[in-house]
Design an enzyme around this catalytic site. Structure first.
Site, mmCIF file in Angstrom:
data_model
loop_
_atom_site.group_PDB
_atom_site.id
_atom_site.type_symbol
_atom_site.label_atom_id
_atom_site.label_comp_id
_atom_site.label_asym_id
_atom_site.label_seq_id
_atom_site.Cartn_x
_atom_site.Cartn_y
_atom_site.Cartn_z
ATOM 1 N N GLN A 54 21.128 -22.592 -16.145
ATOM 2 C CA GLN A 54 19.719 -22.555 -15.810
ATOM 3 C C GLN A 54 19.530 -21.559 -14.660
ATOM 4 O O GLN A 54 19.819 -21.857 -13.496
ATOM 5 C CB GLN A 54 19.245 -23.944 -15.415
ATOM 6 C CG GLN A 54 19.541 -25.009 -16.474
ATOM 7 C CD GLN A 54 18.727 -24.832 -17.741
ATOM 8 O OE1 GLN A 54 17.527 -25.085 -17.776
ATOM 9 N NE2 GLN A 54 19.386 -24.392 -18.810
ATOM 10 N N ALA A 82 10.674 -31.383 -16.539
ATOM 11 C CA ALA A 82 11.825 -30.658 -17.080
ATOM 12 C C ALA A 82 11.672 -29.150 -16.892
ATOM 13 O O ALA A 82 10.655 -28.655 -16.389
ATOM 14 C CB ALA A 82 12.004 -31.014 -18.550
ATOM 15 N N HIS A 83 12.695 -28.421 -17.347
ATOM 16 C CA HIS A 83 12.727 -26.973 -17.089
ATOM 17 C C HIS A 83 11.600 -26.239 -17.786
ATOM 18 O O HIS A 83 11.185 -26.568 -18.886
ATOM 19 C CB HIS A 83 14.083 -26.376 -17.460
ATOM 20 C CG HIS A 83 14.484 -26.557 -18.896
ATOM 21 N ND1 HIS A 83 15.727 -26.226 -19.351
ATOM 22 C CD2 HIS A 83 13.818 -27.029 -19.967
ATOM 23 C CE1 HIS A 83 15.822 -26.465 -20.642
ATOM 24 N NE2 HIS A 83 14.657 -26.957 -21.040
ATOM 25 N N ASN A 84 11.081 -25.224 -17.068
ATOM 26 C CA ASN A 84 10.048 -24.309 -17.560
ATOM 27 C C ASN A 84 8.704 -24.974 -17.816
ATOM 28 O O ASN A 84 7.825 -24.381 -18.448
ATOM 29 C CB ASN A 84 10.509 -23.573 -18.819
ATOM 30 C CG ASN A 84 11.693 -22.671 -18.545
ATOM 31 O OD1 ASN A 84 12.806 -22.949 -19.005
ATOM 32 N ND2 ASN A 84 11.485 -21.621 -17.785
#
Length: 338
Positions: free
Chosen positions: A205, A246-248
């Site tokens: 990431q 969560a990511h993004n």
């Protein structure tokens, strides 16, 4: 820095744009209900048609009241601050009183660990046991409390406050006047893995997290860094305890998120949304501005229009729920057989 001996009622009235009646020099040190308030505390009445218990006999030093509340129902000794809207005024009073509680003397505690390449403004505070990584920057008035961690190249904006045990990891940028409560982690790896021959191959990431100004994040939240681009939290966003972002994910300005919400990767949430406790939002969905999602709702499709949205089954006695579930199964079998 607020006066630790309290704030004069005249100063409170000016802050909320209210009309002061009575002693403007009386000093207020806290808030309480009318029935329990002491002479150095302020109590409030939200509506003239819903008077709280103990109002007539209250010992409060000051009262925050609606502009149209008759004086005849109020205790004689209290100063009065009349405002058009009590609840927002109460919020501003609470901010003034809380400022002294969070005020810290600038400087770096002897037991703090600060990398020589970090830039700590002289007006910032680094408390005992805190760690500030290489290249990190703390701007004027920033406070990093005991045992908190600011990672490599991270930025803590002016007047932002990290409670004990907060982890702001490498490359995270936190705006001005943010408040992050104990145990929260900002910038952990997102959940990214590629399947390969029955195993999982980690996708590193490499993005970051960017948090706007005036954001509050509750205790024990996790906001993951992006896989490539940054996870983004807009200005004025308010996040309750135990929320996972969560990511993004992107969250628009002034959205409020209640406790135990889970937002999956790459979801896009608009501005001025309200998301109820325990809701779940699947990944790669988009939610329009001004959307309210009720508690425990599972969002499985994008929401393109403002409004209120809900799902889930309210609780009922177990025997009734079992009967309902049996009927649903029979209906499904009949539909399949036709």
């Amino acid at each position: 820095m607020s006066d630790p001996d309290g704030i004069e009622t005249a100063a409170l009235a000016r802050r909320v744009g209210g009309e002061l009646e009575g002693d403007g020099a009386r000093r207020i040190r806290g808030l309480a209900s009318p029935a329990r308030a002491a002479p150095d505390q302020l109590a409030f009445v939200v509506r003239a048609d819903a008077l709280p218990d103990g109002l007539a006999d209250s010992r409060a030093g000051a009262l925050l009241i609606p502009a149209d509340l008759p004086a005849a129902v109020l205790p004689a000794g209290a100063a009065r601050i009349r405002v058009a809207a009590v609840y927002p005024a109460y919020a501003r009073v609470s901010q003034m009183l809380a400022a002294s509680r969070r005020a810290r003397e600038p400087g770096i505690a002897p037991s703090a660990v600060v990398d020589p390449s970090a830039r700590v403004d002289p007006a910032a505070t680094v408390a005992a046991g805190a760690v500030i990584g290489a290249g990190a920057r703390l701007e004027s008035g920033a406070v990093v409390e005991a045992q908190a961690h600011v990672g490599r190249d991270a930025v803590i904006g002016a007047c932002s406050f990290l409670h004990p045990g907060v982890r702001v990891l490498d490359g995270v940028v936190l705006g001005e006047r943010c408040l992050v409560h104990a145990g929260t982690v900002i910038g952990a790896d997102g959940f990214g893995f590629a399947p390969e021959d029955g195993t999982w191959l980690k996708i590193e990431q490499l993005g970051g997290v960017r948090v706007g100004d005036d954001v509050e994040i509750g205790a024990n939240c996790t906001i993951d860094r992006g896989a490539v681009e940054d996870t983004r939290i807009g200005e004025g966003v308010k996040i309750d305890n135990l929320v996972h972002v969560a990511h993004n994910v992107e969250i628009g300005d002034h959205t409020a998120i209640a406790g135990c919400v889970g937002i999956a990767g790459s979801a896009r949430i608009g501005r001025h949304c309200a998301i109820g406790g325990g809701a779940g939002i699947l990944g790669h969905l988009s939610i329009a501005d001004n959307v309210t999602i009720h508690a425990m709702t599972l969002v499985t499709r994008s929401i393109d229009h403002a409004g209120h949205y809900a799902s889930g089954v309210p609780h009922q006695e177990a025997r009734l729920w079992n009967r309902t579930l049996a009927r649903l199964r029979r209906m499904g079998r009949r539909a399949r057989d036709t």
